[in-house]
Design a protein around this motif. Structure first.
Motif, PDB file in Angstrom:
ATOM      1  N   SER A 253       0.816  -1.216   0.000  1.00 53.41           N
ATOM      2  CA  SER A 253       0.000   0.000   0.000  1.00 53.41           C
ATOM      3  C   SER A 253       0.847   1.262   0.000  1.00 53.41           C
ATOM      4  O   SER A 253       0.320   2.364  -0.104  1.00 53.41           O
ATOM      5  CB  SER A 253      -0.931   0.010   1.220  1.00 53.41           C
ATOM      6  N   GLN A 254       2.154   1.103   0.101  1.00 59.13           N
ATOM      7  CA  GLN A 254       3.045   2.264   0.100  1.00 59.13           C
ATOM      8  C   GLN A 254       4.333   1.915  -0.637  1.00 59.13           C
ATOM      9  O   GLN A 254       4.898   0.846  -0.436  1.00 59.13           O
ATOM     10  CB  GLN A 254       3.366   2.689   1.532  1.00 59.13           C
ATOM     11  N   ALA A 255       4.774   2.796  -1.516  1.00 61.78           N
ATOM     12  CA  ALA A 255       6.014   2.603  -2.266  1.00 61.78           C
ATOM     13  C   ALA A 255       7.029   3.642  -1.804  1.00 61.78           C
ATOM     14  O   ALA A 255       6.768   4.850  -1.877  1.00 61.78           O
ATOM     15  CB  ALA A 255       5.769   2.738  -3.764  1.00 61.78           C
ATOM     16  N   VAL A 256       8.173   3.155  -1.331  1.00 65.59           N
ATOM     17  CA  VAL A 256       9.239   4.043  -0.850  1.00 65.59           C
ATOM     18  C   VAL A 256      10.417   3.958  -1.807  1.00 65.59           C
ATOM     19  O   VAL A 256      10.886   2.854  -2.123  1.00 65.59           O
ATOM     20  CB  VAL A 256       9.683   3.643   0.574  1.00 65.59           C
ATOM     21  N   LEU A 257      10.865   5.097  -2.291  1.00 62.73           N
ATOM     22  CA  LEU A 257      12.002   5.126  -3.203  1.00 62.73           C
ATOM     23  C   LEU A 257      13.272   4.805  -2.427  1.00 62.73           C
ATOM     24  O   LEU A 257      13.704   5.561  -1.569  1.00 62.73           O
ATOM     25  CB  LEU A 257      12.114   6.501  -3.865  1.00 62.73           C
ATOM     26  N   ALA A 258      13.883   3.640  -2.741  1.00 64.53           N
ATOM     27  CA  ALA A 258      15.062   3.184  -2.012  1.00 64.53           C
ATOM     28  C   ALA A 258      16.348   3.760  -2.588  1.00 64.53           C
ATOM     29  O   ALA A 258      17.243   4.168  -1.847  1.00 64.53           O
ATOM     30  CB  ALA A 258      15.122   1.662  -2.014  1.00 64.53           C
ATOM     31  N   SER A 259      16.454   3.784  -3.927  1.00 66.15           N
ATOM     32  CA  SER A 259      17.647   4.341  -4.577  1.00 66.15           C
ATOM     33  C   SER A 259      17.331   4.623  -6.037  1.00 66.15           C
ATOM     34  O   SER A 259      16.301   4.176  -6.560  1.00 66.15           O
ATOM     35  CB  SER A 259      18.843   3.377  -4.460  1.00 66.15           C
ATOM     36  N   SER A 260      18.227   5.328  -6.682  1.00 64.86           N
ATOM     37  CA  SER A 260      18.006   5.683  -8.088  1.00 64.86           C
ATOM     38  C   SER A 260      19.332   5.977  -8.773  1.00 64.86           C
ATOM     39  O   SER A 260      20.360   6.155  -8.126  1.00 64.86           O
ATOM     40  CB  SER A 260      17.084   6.905  -8.193  1.00 64.86           C
TER      41      SER A 260
END
Length: 384
Positions: free
Chosen positions: A166-173
Motif C-alpha cells: 500500500s506504500q512505495a518508498v524510493l530506495a535508490s536511483s
C-alpha cells in the motif's frame, strides 16, 4: 483545433483476465476497469498472482478538471477547450490488486455480456512528481514481490513496497548522463546473481546495473542499428541476454564480453517488439514483430543444453552407451521451428505461460489474442 489531439471523455480503459482451459480448449474472460487512464505497459507480480503494475497516460488539464468539478455546461466546456491551455499528458505508474474471486484463475466468464465490469483496487502510486514519463515497471523475479524498478525518462528508480504494497518508498536511483535527451525504452531484471542486476535499453544502447550500488556494470553501445525495443535474460544460463529492435534483428549477448553478439537472428521483415526465453527450456525463444508474425526459434547452440537432453549413464544399457556418447558429442543445430501468421496486424507482445512451458500467447494491435502450443514432435524430442 485541427492540429490538436482530440480529448476523449468517458472512454473505458480495461484489463482482460484470460483463463485458458487447455484440456477443453476453452477461453474464459473477465474484464476489469482501469479508470486511471490508457495503459501502455502492464506487468504481474511474480510473488502474488492478484497484484499487478501498470504504466498509463493521464491527461493533466486544469481547465477541464475545474469545469467538471464546478458542473459547467457542455457549451462552456467546449468554449474553454477551444482556447489554448497548459494541459499535458503524463505517463504514471501504479500497483493494483484484482478482485479476490479472480485470483484463483478458474473464474468463468459472466453469462451476460452486458454485466458490469469490476474495478481494480489501487494499492499505491509510484510517485513520479519529479519524473514525468514512466516507460515500464519491472518486478524482482525472485523473493516476496516487494522490490520493483520503474524506468522514467533517463532515471532508473528502485522502490520498496511496504504495508502490504500500500506504500512505495524510493530506495535508490540512478540516471543516464550524456548528450541529448536520453530516455529508457525497456528493462529486465536478471534472475541470476541473487537478483542484483538489471539490464536497460535506451536508443541503441544496452546497459547493465548493479541494484546494490545503482552503478553501471557494462555497456553495449550500438547494440542495434536502430531503437532497441525489448530484452530478456536466459533463465537457465547466467550472463546471457537477448535483445531486439527496429533493425529487424534479434541478438544474443554474453555480458562478460560485449564486443559482439554471440548470435544474431534476421528472420523478421519489420520492427521486432518482443523477445522471450522459455522459462524451462531456454533453447526455445519467441519473437513478435510488426510484420504481423510470431516466430518460434530453437537456439540450442547457446542454450544450457547445447548437446540436447543428456541421459545419465545409469539409465542406459551397455549396448546404447557408445551410440549415445557419439550422439552427445555433436551439438544440435539452431533453426526456426515455426512461423505463426494468425495475426493481421502488428504483434506487440508475446509471452510464455508460467504454468505450462509448452504454451504461449501473442497479442496484436487490433486486439487479437492468439494462444499456441510448441509443436508436439519438438516437445517430445526435448523431453526424450
Amino acid at each position: 483545433m485541427e492540429d490538436d489531439a482530440p480529448v476523449i471523455y468517458g472512454l473505458e480503459f480495461q484489463i482482460h483476465i484470460i483463463d485458458f482451459d487447455d484440456e477443453n480448449n476453452i477461453i474464459n474472460k473477465n474484464v476489469l476497469l482501469h479508470q486511471a487512464g490508457e495503459i501502455w505497459h502492464i506487468s504481474a507480480s511474480p510473488a502474488d498472482r492478484g497484484v499487478l503494475a501498470t504504466c498509463y497516460n493521464r491527461t493533466c488539464c486544469p481547465v477541464l478538471d475545474s469545469f467538471v468539478a464546478l458542473g459547467k455546461s457542455a457549451a462552456q466546456l467546449l468554449k474553454a477547450l477551444a482556447t489554448p491551455s497548459d494541459s499535458k499528458v503524463l505517463t504514471c505508474a501504479a500497483v493494483w490488486r484484482m478482485p479476490k474471486e479472480l485470483e484463483s484463475g478458474t473464474h468463468e466468464s459472466p453469462d451476460d455480456s452486458s454485466s458490469a465490469a469490476q474495478t481494480l483496487e489501487l494499492l499505491c502510486h509510484l510517485d513520479n512528481t519529479a519524473h514525468s514519463n514512466m516507460a515500464c515497471v519491472v518486478w524482482e523475479p525472485m523473493g516476496d514481490g516487494k522490490k520493483i524498478i520503474s524506468l522514467a525518462d533517463n532515471h532508473i528508480l528502485l522502490w520498496d513496497l511496504q504495508e502490504s504494497s500500500s506504500q512505495a518508498v524510493l530506495a535508490s536511483s540512478a540516471s543516464l548522463e550524456g548528450k541529448g535527451q536520453l530516455k529508457f525504452t525497456s528493462g529486465r531484471w536478471s534472475p541470476h546473481h541473487n537478483c542484483t542486476q538489471v539490464a536497460t535499453a535506451n536508443d541503441t544502447t544496452l546497459r547493465g546495473w548493479d541494484t546494490r550500488s545503482m552503478s553501471q556494470i557494462y555497456c553495449i553501445e550500438n547494440a542495434h542499428g536502430q531503437l532497441v525495443r525489448d530484452l530478456d535474460f536466459n533463465p537457465n544460463k547466467q550472463y546471457y541476454l537477448a535483445s531486439c529492435g527496429d533493425d529487424c534483428k534479434v541478438k544474443f549477448w554474453d555480458t562478460r564480453n560485449v564486443t559482439e553478439p554471440v548470435k544474431t537472428l534476421e528472420e523478421h521483415s519489420h520492427w521486432v517488439w518482443n523477445v522471450r526465453y522459455n522459462h524451462s527450456h531456454d533453447q526455445l525463444v519467441l519473437t513478435g514483430s510488426s510484420d504481423s508474425r510470431v516466430i518460434l526459434s530453437n537456439m540450442v547452440s547457446i542454450s544450457s543444453e547445447p548437446f540436447g537432453h543428456l541421459v545419465d549413464d545409469d539409465d542406459i544399457s551397455d549396448q546404447e552407451d557408445h551410440r549415445s556418447e557419439e550422439k552427445s558429442k555433436e551439438p544440435l543445430q539452431d533453426n526456426v521451428i515455426a512461423t505463426y501468421e494468425e495475426h493481421e496486424d502488428s504483434v506487440y507482445a508475446v509471452d510464455w505461460s508460467s504454468a505450462d512451458p509448452w504454451l504461449f500467447a501473442s497479442l496484436s494491435y487490433d486486439g487479437r489474442l492468439v494462444i499456441n502450443r510448441v509443436p508436439r514432435a519438438l516437445k517430445y524430442h526435448i523431453l526424450l
